[in-house]
Scaffold this motif. Structure first.
Motif, PDB file in Angstrom:
ATOM      1  N   LEU A  67      -9.241   0.288  -8.854  1.00 43.47           N
ATOM      2  CA  LEU A  67      -9.211  -1.044  -8.229  1.00 43.47           C
ATOM      3  C   LEU A  67      -8.718  -0.938  -6.790  1.00 43.47           C
ATOM      4  CD1 LEU A  67      -7.716  -3.229 -11.120  1.00 43.47           C
ATOM      5  CD2 LEU A  67     -10.083  -3.199 -10.320  1.00 43.47           C
ATOM      6  N   HIS A  68      -7.691  -0.111  -6.602  1.00 49.26           N
ATOM      7  CA  HIS A  68      -7.126   0.076  -5.265  1.00 49.26           C
ATOM      8  C   HIS A  68      -8.164   0.693  -4.329  1.00 49.26           C
ATOM      9  CE1 HIS A  68      -4.619   1.988  -2.128  1.00 49.26           C
ATOM     10  NE2 HIS A  68      -3.794   0.980  -2.343  1.00 49.26           N
ATOM     11  N   ARG A 113     -11.494   0.999  -4.640  1.00 46.60           N
ATOM     12  CA  ARG A 113     -12.723   0.213  -4.432  1.00 46.60           C
ATOM     13  C   ARG A 113     -12.481  -0.961  -3.487  1.00 46.60           C
ATOM     14  NH1 ARG A 113     -15.659  -2.882  -9.310  1.00 46.60           N
ATOM     15  NH2 ARG A 113     -13.745  -4.081  -9.126  1.00 46.60           N
ATOM     16  N   SER A 114     -11.342  -1.599  -3.643  1.00 43.60           N
ATOM     17  CA  SER A 114     -11.054  -2.748  -2.778  1.00 43.60           C
ATOM     18  C   SER A 114     -10.927  -2.317  -1.319  1.00 43.60           C
ATOM     19  CB  SER A 114      -9.757  -3.433  -3.253  1.00 43.60           C
ATOM     20  OG  SER A 114      -9.529  -4.579  -2.494  1.00 43.60           O
ATOM     21  N   TRP A 115     -10.194  -1.229  -1.080  1.00 47.58           N
ATOM     22  CA  TRP A 115     -10.069  -0.738   0.295  1.00 47.58           C
ATOM     23  C   TRP A 115     -11.409  -0.243   0.828  1.00 47.58           C
ATOM     24  CZ3 TRP A 115      -6.640  -1.420   3.974  1.00 47.58           C
ATOM     25  CH2 TRP A 115      -5.335  -1.795   3.628  1.00 47.58           C
ATOM     26  N   GLU A 132      -4.135   4.495 -16.544  1.00 46.81           N
ATOM     27  CA  GLU A 132      -3.520   4.506 -15.209  1.00 46.81           C
ATOM     28  C   GLU A 132      -4.579   4.559 -14.110  1.00 46.81           C
ATOM     29  OE1 GLU A 132       0.638   6.646 -16.589  1.00 46.81           O
ATOM     30  OE2 GLU A 132      -0.855   7.851 -15.554  1.00 46.81           O
ATOM     31  N   ILE A 162       3.779   1.504  -1.506  1.00 40.76           N
ATOM     32  CA  ILE A 162       4.258   1.640  -2.889  1.00 40.76           C
ATOM     33  C   ILE A 162       3.134   2.133  -3.793  1.00 40.76           C
ATOM     34  CG2 ILE A 162       5.168   0.354  -4.871  1.00 40.76           C
ATOM     35  CD1 ILE A 162       6.552  -1.485  -2.745  1.00 40.76           C
ATOM     36  N   ALA A 163       1.923   1.612  -3.569  1.00 44.46           N
ATOM     37  CA  ALA A 163       0.784   2.051  -4.377  1.00 44.46           C
ATOM     38  C   ALA A 163       0.511   3.544  -4.142  1.00 44.46           C
ATOM     39  CB  ALA A 163      -0.459   1.225  -4.045  1.00 44.46           C
ATOM     40  N   ARG A 171      -7.335   3.202 -13.993  1.00 42.62           N
ATOM     41  CA  ARG A 171      -7.988   1.911 -13.760  1.00 42.62           C
ATOM     42  C   ARG A 171      -7.449   1.264 -12.479  1.00 42.62           C
ATOM     43  NH1 ARG A 171      -6.695  -3.589 -16.049  1.00 42.62           N
ATOM     44  NH2 ARG A 171      -8.461  -4.842 -15.403  1.00 42.62           N
ATOM     45  N   TYR A 172      -6.129   1.410 -12.256  1.00 42.68           N
ATOM     46  CA  TYR A 172      -5.526   0.774 -11.084  1.00 42.68           C
ATOM     47  C   TYR A 172      -5.781   1.582  -9.816  1.00 42.68           C
ATOM     48  CZ  TYR A 172      -3.698  -2.133 -14.690  1.00 42.68           C
ATOM     49  OH  TYR A 172      -3.632  -2.991 -15.750  1.00 42.68           O
ATOM     50  N   ALA A 219       0.838  -1.209   0.000  1.00 43.57           N
ATOM     51  CA  ALA A 219       0.000   0.000   0.000  1.00 43.57           C
ATOM     52  C   ALA A 219       0.872   1.258   0.000  1.00 43.57           C
ATOM     53  CB  ALA A 219      -0.953  -0.008   1.190  1.00 43.57           C
ATOM     54  N   ASP A 247       1.473   9.303 -10.492  1.00 43.03           N
ATOM     55  CA  ASP A 247       0.520   9.334 -11.611  1.00 43.03           C
ATOM     56  C   ASP A 247      -0.261  10.643 -11.612  1.00 43.03           C
ATOM     57  OD1 ASP A 247       1.117   6.781 -12.537  1.00 43.03           O
ATOM     58  OD2 ASP A 247      -0.502   5.814 -11.419  1.00 43.03           O
ATOM     59  N   ALA A 303       3.106   5.414  -6.098  1.00 38.15           N
ATOM     60  CA  ALA A 303       2.885   5.300  -7.545  1.00 38.15           C
ATOM     61  C   ALA A 303       1.673   6.123  -7.981  1.00 38.15           C
ATOM     62  CB  ALA A 303       2.694   3.833  -7.922  1.00 38.15           C
TER      63      ALA A 303
END
Lengths: 72, 231
Positions: free
Chosen positions: B132-133, B135-137, B126, B35-36, B128-129, B33, B43, B39
């Motif tokens: 996903l990050h 929504r999942s959290w 970009e 690193i995300a 899109r990720y 998390a 972005d 990143a």
């Protein structure tokens, strides 16, 4: 006991990628995440340093091993 | 509200979102998390630079000299005024506000303005990720307060005269997140059509100084002031 990065609901995923269509996918690392969506986001963020033309993740538990190091 | 005003609002918000993400690059719940966060911060800072670069080709650049001295002239949402102190604030921004900006970018890419069609398309890949990050959290559960606040500010940000109406933008956001917003009430009397927010205020002094490059001076050793320029 064998070391495992995962704990609780987390799952370890192997990350595969390749830079060109002519080379095979190879393992570039792994990530730990509670679900596939987060694993995709983590894999992309963690292994983004190269211009991959393809990236895929596989749950480590889904890999069927024929043999392991030392068993061949 | 011109198209340039909207693009500048997007740019300022993406810049602040990127900075706030980056502040969590060593504080997130796991290494992945962290690193995300780094990143996604990179972005969104990159997206803001692309968006600022669209202002000139659009023909109108609404940025004035007041942006050098008045943090309230920046068009960021109130959500980004102060650094986030809780991971839930990160998640709500990531899931709801970042996706709200993506919905608007999609509308620009699908619109009729060439420069936006061409330059903003890569952002969607970009994002899109980020989605996903976030929504999942979000599905794993977060505090109510940042969730309410993010929804309220997203709805306020959609308001105004645009090619897509606020109701359609909101419907797209709900569809993407697969959820209805909780009941939120906005103070529309205080809504600022340029900053697209209802609350007054501005980013904190430290962040504003950092944006202007002033914070870097604090890290220069005292002797640097006396150093003679090299021949």
């Amino acid at each position: 006991m064998k070391y495992q990065r995962v704990s609780g609901d987390a799952v370890e995923y192997e990350v595969f990628a390749r830079k060109t269509r002519v080379e095979p996918l190879h393992q570039v690392g792994s990530v730990v995440a509670p679900d596939d969506d987060l694993a995709m986001a983590y894999a992309r963020a963690t292994y983004d340093e190269e211009r991959w033309c393809e990236m895929a993740i596989v749950r480590k538990d889904d890999v069927i091993r024929l043999w392991s190091p030392g068993e061949a | 509200m011109s198209l340039s005003d909207l693009v500048l609002s997007l740019a300022d918000n993406k810049q602040m979102l990127g900075l706030r993400y980056a502040e969590w690059a060593t504080r997130a719940p796991s290494l992945e998390a962290d690193i995300a966060a780094a990143a996604m911060g990179l972005d969104d800072l990159g997206h803001s630079r692309v968006l600022y670069g669209c202002l000139e080709p659009l023909g109108v650049d609404p940025r004035g000299p007041e942006r050098e001295s008045d943090p309230a002239s920046l068009r960021n949402l109130a959500y980004f005024d102060d650094p986030w102190t809780e991971w839930s604030q990160f998640v709500a921004a990531n899931a709801i506000l970042d996706t709200a900006f993506t919905v608007m970018i999609e509308a620009c890419v699908g619109g009729s303005v060439d420069v936006l069609q061409q330059r903003l398309r890569k952002m969607l890949l970009e994002e899109r990720y980020h989605f996903l990050h976030g929504r999942s959290w979000l599905r794993s559960g977060i505090d109510t307060e940042p969730l309410l606040r993010a929804w309220r500010e997203a709805i306020e940000w959609f308001e105004g005269k645009l090619s897509l109406g606020p109701a359609e933008l909101r419907a797209r956001l709900e569809e993407r997140l697969e959820m209805k917003p909780p009941p939120v009430t906005s103070d529309w009397k205080g809504w600022d059509p340029i900053r697209r927010r209802a609350r007054p205020g501005s980013i904190d002094a430290h962040t504003f100084g950092m944006l202007r490059g002033l914070e870097e001076k604090k890290y220069a050793p005292p002797t640097a002031k006396q150093a003679a320029p090299r021949a």
